[in-house]
Design an enzyme around this catalytic site. Structure first.
Site, PDB file in Angstrom:
ATOM      1  N   ASP A   1      -0.010  -2.135 -13.628  1.00 51.50           N
ATOM      2  CA  ASP A   1      -0.991  -1.219 -14.238  1.00 51.50           C
ATOM      3  C   ASP A   1      -0.711   0.205 -13.768  1.00 51.50           C
ATOM      4  OD1 ASP A   1      -2.340  -3.390 -15.459  1.00 51.50           O
ATOM      5  OD2 ASP A   1      -4.283  -2.436 -15.147  1.00 51.50           O
TER       6      ASP A   1
ATOM      7  N   ASP B   1       0.839  -1.216   0.000  1.00 51.37           N
ATOM      8  CA  ASP B   1       0.000   0.000   0.000  1.00 51.37           C
ATOM      9  C   ASP B   1       0.866   1.256   0.000  1.00 51.37           C
ATOM     10  OD1 ASP B   1       0.697  -1.054   2.452  1.00 51.37           O
ATOM     11  OD2 ASP B   1      -1.162  -0.531   3.470  1.00 51.37           O
TER      12      ASP B   1
HETATM   13 MG    MG Z   1      -3.656  -7.071 -15.218  1.00 54.84          MG
END
Ligand code: MG
Ligand code: NAI
Length: 331
Positions: free
Chosen positions: A231, A203
Site C-alpha cells: 500500500d 519499520d
Molecule cells: Mg491490503
C-alpha cells in the site's frame, strides 16, 4: 482463445470489471469470459459469498480476473480474499509499483516490485481467546512457504534483469519466525551471487521508502509486511487506483487490483479502473498476449499524458465511463 473466470466483486467491483472487459474487447484480447457475481449481493440471495459454480469455473480455467470483495465483518467470517489465496495455494503475491511519467506525482521514476508471501504469517487468522483479558494470534512461518517465495523473487530478478533483492523482516524482535524467514533468505541468496541482496527491518523500510525509494528494486517479505508495504509503494506511484497484482501458485493464477471495494465511492461512477486494467495486462502477459497488453498500456499512458480525462483520484473530473471511452479511442 483462452477462457478465463471473472468475479465482479463488491462496491466499485462491478463498475471497474465492466469497464475493463469493455477495454479488453476493444483491444481484441483473445479471451472468452465466464463472469460471476460474488460477494455481498450474492450472499443476500443464496447465503454464499462465492457460489460453487464460480469456484468450479476458476478450478476449470485456472485463471481468474477478480474484482475486490468486501470482507464481511463479524464472528465466523474469514476474508474471502484470504480464503481464495489459501484454497488455491496462490502462494506468491506480486505487486509491481512503477511510476507513470505522465502522471503528476510527488515521487518520480519509482520501480519497485513487492513479493509478498501469500499463505501464512499472521494472515492465517488464527486467534485464540485465553480469557477475558487476553487473546493470542498465531504467526506462522514455515520453511516451505518462505523458501518458495524467496526463490521466486530471486528467479524474477534473474528473468527480468533486476539488480537487487531486499528482504524485509522484524527478526530483531521476532527472532524465531522472522528469524527463520531471514535465515532462509540468506541461504538462498548464496545461490544468486549475481543479484545484490540485503535485508532491512520493516519499520526502517517504511522510513527509507519515503526518504529514498530509489534505493529499492525488488523486495520479498512475509505476508503482513507485504500487505502494508505494498500500500505504501502504491502511494509512491499515485495511489491505490494504479497498483496491479498477481496471486500465483503452481497451478492457479488470480489477478486483482491491490485496492478494496471502496464503499465510499461505490455506485458514483467515478472509480479508477486502471489497477484492475493493469492486472489484466499482467494476465495477458502471462497468457502470451504481450502485444495486446502493450497496446492497452500505451493507450492508458496516452490518456494519462493528455491529462484531459482523468478520474477524481488522479485529480481529474471525469467519470469511469468517460475515462474508458478515452482509452478505447486511443486503442
Ligand atoms: Mg491490503
Ligand atoms: P479501499 O482500497 O477499498 O479504499 C481505500 C481508499 O482508496 C478509499 O478512499 C477509496 O475510495 C480509494 N480507492 C480505492 N480504490 C480506488 C479506485 N479504484 N479508484 C478510486 N479510488 C479508490 O480500502 P478499504 O476502504 O480499507 O476497504 C474496503 C473494503 O474492501 C473492506 O471490506 C476490505 O476488507 C476490502 N478489501 C478487499 C480487497 C480485495 O478484494 N482484494 C483488498 C483490500 C480491501
Amino acid at each position: 482463445m483462452k477462457t478465463i473466470t471473472v468475479f465482479r466483486g463488491d462496491g466499485i467491483g462491478p463498475e471497474i470489471t465492466d469497464a475493463v472487459i469493455e477495454i479488453l474487447n476493444h483491444a481484441k484480447a483473445d479471451l472468452d469470459y465466464e463472469i460471476f457475481d460474488v460477494g455481498e449481493a450474492v450472499f443476500n440471495k443464496c447465503q454464499e459469498y462465492i457460489p460453487q459454480q464460480a469456484l468450479d469455473s476458476f478450478q476449470k480455467n485456472k485463471v481468474l480476473l477478480k474484482s475486490p470483495i468486501t470482507t464481511p465483518i463479524g464472528k465466523g467470517f474469514r476474508s474471502l480474499n484470504v480464503t481464495l489465496r489459501t484454497k488455491y495455494d496462490l502462494w506468491a503475491n506480486i505487486r509491481p509499483a512503477k511510476s507513470n511519467p505522465a502522471l503528476d506525482t510527488y515521487f518520480k521514476d519509482i520501480d519497485i516490485v513487492t513479493f509478498r508471501e501469500n499463505t501464512e504469517d499472521l494472515y492465517v487468522g488464527k486467534e485464540e481467546v485465553i480469557d477475558d483479558n487476553t487473546i493470542i494470534a498465531y504467526k506462522i512461518i514455515t520453511k516451505k512457504a518462505s523458501s518458495r517465495i524467496i526463490k521466486a523473487a530471486f528467479e524474477y530478478c534473474v528473468k527480468h534483469n533486476r539488480k537487487k533483492l531486499t528482504c524485509v523482516h522484524k527478526a530483531n524482535i521476532l527472532k524465531k519466525t522472522d528469524g527463520l524467514f531471514l535465515e532462509i533468505f540468506k541461504d538462498i541468496a548464496k545461490e544468486y551471487p549475481q543479484i545484490q541482496s540485503n535485508s532491512l527491518i520493516v519499520d526502517n523500510t517504511c522510513m527509507q521508502l519515503v526518504m529514498n525509494p530509489w534505493q529499492f528494486d525488488v523486495m520479498v517479505m512475509p505476508n503482513l509486511y507485504g500487505d502494508i508495504i505494498s500500500d505504501l509503494t502504491s502511494g509512491l506511484i499515485g495511489g491505490l487506483g494504479l497498483l496491479p497484482s498477481c496471486n500465483k501458485g503452481d497451478e492457479y493464477a488470480m489477478y486483482e487490483a491491490v485496492h478494496g471495494s471502496a464503499p465510499d465511492i461505490a455506485g458514483k461512477g467515478i472509480a479508477n479502473p486502471s489497477a484492475l486494467l493493469l492486472s489484466a495486462c499482467m494476465m495477458l502477459d502471462d497468457l502470451g498476449q504481450i502485444n495486446v497488453a502493450q497496446n492497452i498500456r500505451n493507450a492508458l499512458n496516452e490518456v494519462f499524458l493528455e491529462k484531459k480525462v482523468l478520474t477524481p483520484d488522479l485529480k481529474g473530473h471525469s467519470t469511469t465511463q468517460e475515462f474508458v471511452q478515452e482509452i478505447i479511442k486511443k486503442l
